[in-house]
Design an enzyme around this catalytic site. Structure first.
Site, PDB file in Angstrom:
ATOM      1  N   GLY A 106       5.863 -19.731 -42.063  1.00 13.94           N
ATOM      2  CA  GLY A 106       5.265 -19.724 -40.756  1.00 13.94           C
ATOM      3  C   GLY A 106       5.558 -21.044 -39.857  1.00 13.94           C
ATOM      4  N   HIS A 107       4.486 -21.308 -38.858  1.00 12.06           N
ATOM      5  CA  HIS A 107       4.737 -22.503 -37.960  1.00 12.06           C
ATOM      6  C   HIS A 107       4.857 -23.807 -38.770  1.00 12.06           C
ATOM      7  CE1 HIS A 107       4.534 -20.073 -34.537  1.00 12.06           C
ATOM      8  NE2 HIS A 107       3.441 -19.761 -34.460  1.00 12.06           N
ATOM      9  N   VAL A 108       3.800 -23.667 -39.893  1.00 10.39           N
ATOM     10  CA  VAL A 108       3.772 -25.140 -40.690  1.00 10.39           C
ATOM     11  C   VAL A 108       4.831 -25.155 -41.565  1.00 10.39           C
ATOM     12  CG1 VAL A 108       2.250 -26.412 -42.113  1.00 10.39           C
ATOM     13  CG2 VAL A 108       1.186 -25.449 -40.443  1.00 10.39           C
ATOM     14  N   GLY A 109       4.902 -23.877 -42.496  1.00 10.61           N
ATOM     15  CA  GLY A 109       6.104 -24.076 -43.481  1.00 10.61           C
ATOM     16  C   GLY A 109       7.528 -24.149 -43.089  1.00 10.61           C
ATOM     17  N   LYS A 157     -16.165 -22.911 -40.463  1.00 10.85           N
ATOM     18  CA  LYS A 157     -15.176 -21.899 -40.134  1.00 10.85           C
ATOM     19  C   LYS A 157     -15.623 -20.804 -39.665  1.00 10.85           C
ATOM     20  CE  LYS A 157     -10.789 -21.916 -41.378  1.00 10.85           C
ATOM     21  NZ  LYS A 157      -9.674 -23.132 -41.263  1.00 10.85           N
TER      22      LYS A 157
END
Length: 358
Positions: free
Chosen positions: A184-187, A82
Site C-alpha cells: 500500500g502507500h506505506v509499504g 480510534k
C-alpha cells in the site's frame, strides 16, 4: 439530521466507547477513546466490512489502546483513540456518510481527533472536516499535513536501520534481503527507500499490479501472500493488516529482525517471547510506525516539518534505548516499550489535581 450517538460500556481501563448512527447517510461507526491522560485522544478512522458489531468493537478498542501507546512514545502530547466505520469502503462509502461521521466527531467536543486510516482517504477526511474542527491529515492551508504515509514509511525506515545496526553490526542495508509484506502507500514507500539503500527486496501483496510494479521498478523478487514465511530473508517488514506473527509463523520465520508499519503485528503478546527466544529482534510496531501520527499531530499543534523530523529522530532514539535495555535485562522489546509508556501515563495521572481525576 444529526447522527445519533449512544454511549456503550467501554472495556475496563477505557474512557469512552460511542456508537454513531445516521441511517439516512449509511453511517454506523464506533468511536473509542482509550486515554486522555496525556492530551486529547487522536487516531485514525478505518472503514472495514466487519462481520458484526462485536468484531468492530474488538478492533476499535485494540486500535485505540495502541494509539495511546504510540502517541505517548512519540512524545506528541496526545492521548489515544480510534474510530471504525462498518462497511465496505469500495461499495458503501459516500460523501454524505463522511459528513455525518464528521458531525459525530464534532459532538465529542475536541476529546477526539480523527484522521485517515485503512479505507479512508484525505478526500474523505476533507468531507468530514466540513462538519468538524477535529478532522486532520488534510491537504492545503497553512498547517495541512496531507498524506501521512510518507512520514510513516520514513519513521519505519529509520528504526529499521537502528535495528540493523544492533542485529547485524551495521545500519548499512546493502545486500540485506528484506521481505516487505503489503504494498500500500506505506509499504511501497518503504520498499522504495530500502531499494535506494541497496537492499534486496522480496515483496508480497494480494494486489498483483503492485507486485508487478515493484518487480519492474525495484528489481524485487516476489512470493505469494500465503507464503511470506518461506523465503530466506534477513529482515521481515510487515506492512499489511495485523496479527501476522502467530506462534506458528514465528517458528517459521527466517529473518533476524522484524520491523514494519502494520499495526498489532503480534497475534498475542506471548509471541514476543517466542521471537526473543529464537534470537529474532522485534521492533514494537506502535513505536516504529508513529511517523503518520507525528505528521497528523503537527497539524493539531500547528507545527512545521522541523518539528516532525525531530520526533522521527526521537522514535529512532527510543528504539535504540529499548533494544539496549531488552538485551541487558533479558526482556522482550514489547515489555520494555509498554513499561516505558505506563510510567509516562502514571506520571501524568499523578500530576493532575485530584478534582480533575474525579
Amino acid at each position: 439530521m444529526e447522527p445519533k450517538l449512544t454511549d456503550l460500556t467501554p472495556p475496563q481501563g477505557f474512557e469512552r466507547l460511542v456508537l454513531a448512527e445516521a441511517p439516512e447517510a449509511g453511517l454506523r461507526a464506533l468511536i473509542c477513546i482509550h486515554s486522555t491522560a496525556l492530551g486529547p485522544a487522536a487516531g485514525g478512522c478505518r472503514m472495514w466490512p466487519y462481520a458484526g458489531d462485536a468484531e468492530a468493537v474488538q478492533d476499535v478498542t485494540r486500535l485505540a489502546r495502541g494509539m495511546t501507546y504510540k502517541n505517548a512514545m512519540a512524545g506528541l502530547g496526545l492521548g489515544g483513540g480510534k474510530s471504525v466505520i462498518i462497511g465496505d469502503a469500495r461499495r458503501d462509502k459516500t460523501p454524505a456518510m463522511m459528513r455525518a461521521f464528521g458531525q459525530a466527531v464534532e459532538a465529542l467536543a475536541g476529546s477526539y481527533y480523527t484522521a485517515e486510516d485503512v479505507g479512508i482517504s484525505t478526500a474523505d477526511m476533507a468531507e468530514a472536516a466540513s462538519r468538524t474542527r477535529y478532522a486532520v491529515g488534510l491537504t492545503g492551508g497553512a498547517h495541512g499535513s496531507g498524506d501521512p504515509s510518507p512520514w510513516t514509511a520514513e519513521g519505519v525506515f529509520r528504526c529499521l536501520r537502528v535495528g540493523a545496526a544492533r542485529v547485524f553490526g551495521s545500519e548499512d542495508l546493502a545486500g540485506r534481503r528484506v521481505l516487505v509484506q503489503g504494498l500500500g502507500h506505506v509499504g511501497l514507500s518503504l520498499a522504495e527507500k530500502l531499494h535506494g539503500a541497496g537492499a534486496e527486496l522480496v515483496v508480497a501483496d494480494i494486489n498483483q499490479a503492485a507486485v508487478q510494479d515493484a518487480r519492474q521498478r525495484l528489481g524485487a523478487a516476489s512470493c505469494a501472500p500465503d507464503e511470506i514465511f518461506a523465503p530466506q530473508v534477513d529482515i521481515f517488514a510487515p506492512c499489511a493488516l495485523g496479527g501476522v506473527l502467530t506462534e506458528g509463523s514465528a517458528a517459521q520465520l527466517s529473518a533476524r529482525l522484524v520491523c514494519g508499519a502494520a499495526n498489532n503485528q503480534l497475534a498475542t503478546p506471548a509471541v514476543a517471547e517466542t521471537l526473543r527466544k529464537r534470537g529474532i529482534t522485534y521492533l514494537p510496531d506502535y513505536v516504529v510506525n508513529a511517523g503518520g501520527i507525528i505528521s497528523v499531530a503537527s497539524e493539531i499543534h500547528r507545527k512545521d516539518d522541523r518539528w516532525r523530523r525531530d520526533r522521527l529522530a526521537g522514535i529512532a532514539e527510543r528504539i535504540a534505548e529499548m533494544l539496549a535495555r531488552a538485551e541487558a535485562e533479558g526482556r522482550t522489546t514489547t515489555d520494555i516499550a509498554d513499561s516505558m509508556v505506563e510510567r509516562m501515563l502514571a506520571r501524568s495521572r499523578n500530576a493532575k489535581p485530584q478534582h480533575a481525576q474525579a
